[in-house]
Design a protein around this motif. Structure first.
Motif, PDB file in Angstrom:
ATOM      1  N   VAL A   1       1.354  13.286   5.527  1.00  0.00           N
ATOM      2  CA  VAL A   1       2.360  12.612   6.344  1.00  0.00           C
ATOM      3  C   VAL A   1       2.499  11.140   5.965  1.00  0.00           C
ATOM      4  N   PHE A   2       1.420  10.526   5.478  1.00  0.00           N
ATOM      5  CA  PHE A   2       1.401   9.077   5.337  1.00  0.00           C
ATOM      6  C   PHE A   2       2.297   8.568   4.211  1.00  0.00           C
ATOM      7  N   GLY A   3       2.588   9.390   3.220  1.00  0.00           N
ATOM      8  CA  GLY A   3       3.534   8.968   2.196  1.00  0.00           C
ATOM      9  C   GLY A   3       4.926   8.787   2.772  1.00  0.00           C
ATOM     10  N   VAL A   4       5.375   9.763   3.553  1.00  0.00           N
ATOM     11  CA  VAL A   4       6.687   9.667   4.195  1.00  0.00           C
ATOM     12  C   VAL A   4       6.693   8.554   5.238  1.00  0.00           C
ATOM     13  N   ALA A   5       5.575   8.385   5.958  1.00  0.00           N
ATOM     14  CA  ALA A   5       5.487   7.309   6.944  1.00  0.00           C
ATOM     15  C   ALA A   5       5.610   5.942   6.270  1.00  0.00           C
ATOM     16  N   THR A   6       5.035   5.804   5.085  1.00  0.00           N
ATOM     17  CA  THR A   6       5.170   4.555   4.333  1.00  0.00           C
ATOM     18  C   THR A   6       6.624   4.297   3.965  1.00  0.00           C
ATOM     19  N   LEU A   7       7.324   5.339   3.537  1.00  0.00           N
ATOM     20  CA  LEU A   7       8.745   5.196   3.205  1.00  0.00           C
ATOM     21  C   LEU A   7       9.562   4.811   4.435  1.00  0.00           C
TER      22      LEU A   7
ATOM     23  N   THR B   1       1.932   4.498 -10.562  1.00  0.00           N
ATOM     24  CA  THR B   1       3.060   3.828  -9.908  1.00  0.00           C
ATOM     25  C   THR B   1       2.765   3.552  -8.436  1.00  0.00           C
ATOM     26  N   GLY B   2       1.999   4.427  -7.795  1.00  0.00           N
ATOM     27  CA  GLY B   2       1.598   4.159  -6.416  1.00  0.00           C
ATOM     28  C   GLY B   2       0.705   2.938  -6.319  1.00  0.00           C
ATOM     29  N   GLY B   3      -0.247   2.810  -7.255  1.00  0.00           N
ATOM     30  CA  GLY B   3      -1.110   1.629  -7.267  1.00  0.00           C
ATOM     31  C   GLY B   3      -0.346   0.353  -7.554  1.00  0.00           C
ATOM     32  N   ILE B   4       0.607   0.424  -8.490  1.00  0.00           N
ATOM     33  CA  ILE B   4       1.426  -0.753  -8.800  1.00  0.00           C
ATOM     34  C   ILE B   4       2.277  -1.137  -7.595  1.00  0.00           C
ATOM     35  N   ALA B   5       2.791  -0.141  -6.882  1.00  0.00           N
ATOM     36  CA  ALA B   5       3.578  -0.422  -5.680  1.00  0.00           C
ATOM     37  C   ALA B   5       2.738  -1.149  -4.636  1.00  0.00           C
ATOM     38  N   PHE B   6       1.471  -0.777  -4.517  1.00  0.00           N
ATOM     39  CA  PHE B   6       0.585  -1.447  -3.569  1.00  0.00           C
ATOM     40  C   PHE B   6       0.390  -2.912  -3.944  1.00  0.00           C
TER      41      PHE B   6
ATOM     42  N   LEU C   1       9.999  -3.936  -5.922  1.00  0.00           N
ATOM     43  CA  LEU C   1       9.209  -2.989  -5.132  1.00  0.00           C
ATOM     44  C   LEU C   1       9.992  -1.712  -4.854  1.00  0.00           C
ATOM     45  N   GLY C   2      11.265  -1.860  -4.503  1.00  0.00           N
ATOM     46  CA  GLY C   2      12.089  -0.679  -4.251  1.00  0.00           C
ATOM     47  C   GLY C   2      12.232   0.197  -5.480  1.00  0.00           C
ATOM     48  N   GLY C   3      12.362  -0.427  -6.655  1.00  0.00           N
ATOM     49  CA  GLY C   3      12.457   0.343  -7.889  1.00  0.00           C
ATOM     50  C   GLY C   3      11.182   1.108  -8.194  1.00  0.00           C
ATOM     51  N   ILE C   4      10.031   0.459  -7.968  1.00  0.00           N
ATOM     52  CA  ILE C   4       8.750   1.132  -8.208  1.00  0.00           C
ATOM     53  C   ILE C   4       8.574   2.301  -7.249  1.00  0.00           C
ATOM     54  N   ILE C   5       8.908   2.082  -5.975  1.00  0.00           N
ATOM     55  CA  ILE C   5       8.782   3.154  -4.987  1.00  0.00           C
ATOM     56  C   ILE C   5       9.721   4.309  -5.325  1.00  0.00           C
ATOM     57  N   ALA C   6      10.948   3.985  -5.740  1.00  0.00           N
ATOM     58  CA  ALA C   6      11.900   5.037  -6.107  1.00  0.00           C
ATOM     59  C   ALA C   6      11.376   5.861  -7.278  1.00  0.00           C
ATOM     60  N   TRP C   7      10.815   5.193  -8.282  1.00  0.00           N
ATOM     61  CA  TRP C   7      10.259   5.913  -9.430  1.00  0.00           C
ATOM     62  C   TRP C   7       9.061   6.765  -9.010  1.00  0.00           C
ATOM     63  N   HIS C   8       8.254   6.241  -8.103  1.00  0.00           N
ATOM     64  CA  HIS C   8       7.111   6.997  -7.587  1.00  0.00           C
ATOM     65  C   HIS C   8       7.577   8.278  -6.889  1.00  0.00           C
TER      66      HIS C   8
END
Length: 204
Positions: A40-46, A114-119, A178-185
């Protein structure tokens, strides 16, 4: 009529369809283990990120005097702040959960990276946000950070006491990065699928 193979648009379209199939990008079903709370936490982060963008746009359009004086500004500013808090809480739980699940299995290393880079990008973006609060907290943070950055040689490129520079970074550049990294993730997650539990098989 056969399509010309020398056309770069046709090559790009074919490569995109091969790499990102529609049934993977927009699936109509998920494995049973996705019902576990850890997924759930991935979607909650989004969701928190979307609230961050919406409240941030409102604050940007109205300006600092509005969020300092107006009661509506106080409310939107609080929504933005708590969206930041929830964003980081959800992201940290998401990262730790995927770490203990060995989420890089099954050719998902790029997804994990990509998740780590987003963080890391989120930390920098949040830091510039604290610098532009235009209150005593931001003044103290900027003063302390300036000494630290100068000791590392970063102060020559980024002056934490320059509010205009911090605003441009926080509003114009870093959210796009950040939005681009999250989108790619998210695209990588959709391409390779969510990582299964370890007891479901490490080869999936």
């Amino acid at each position: 009529m056969s399509e010309p193979t020398k056309s770069w648009t046709i090559k790009a379209r074919r490569a995109t369809v091969e790499q990102f199939k529609p049934e993977d990008i927009l699936p109509d079903h998920q494995p049973a283990y996705v019902t576990s709370w850890i997924y759930v936490f991935g979607v909650a982060t989004l969701a928190a990120f979307v609230m961050l963008i919406i409240s941030g746009l409102v604050l940007t359009l109205r300006g600092p005097s509005w969020w300092h004086i107006s009661s509506a500004g106080h409310y939107v500013n609080s929504v933005h702040l708590w969206s930041v808090e929830l964003f980081f809480v959800f992201m940290v739980v998401h990262l730790w959960g995927k770490f203990w699940m060995a989420a890089w299995r099954g050719r998902r290393l790029a997804t994990w990276v990509t998740g780590g880079i987003a963080f890391l990008a989120s930390i920098i973006t949040g830091f510039t946000g604290y610098l532009i609060q235009t209150n005593f907290d931001s003044q103290w943070i900027a003063g302390q950070a300036k000494d630290g950055f100068n000791s590392m040689g970063i102060g020559a490129f980024f002056n934490t006491l320059n509010t205009g520079q911090a605003i441009l970074l926080h509003v114009s550049l870093l959210p796009l990065v950040l939005g681009g990294i999250i989108a790619w993730h998210v695209i990588l997650v959709r391409r390779h699928g969510v990582v299964p539990p370890i007891d479901e098989g490490s080869s999936k």
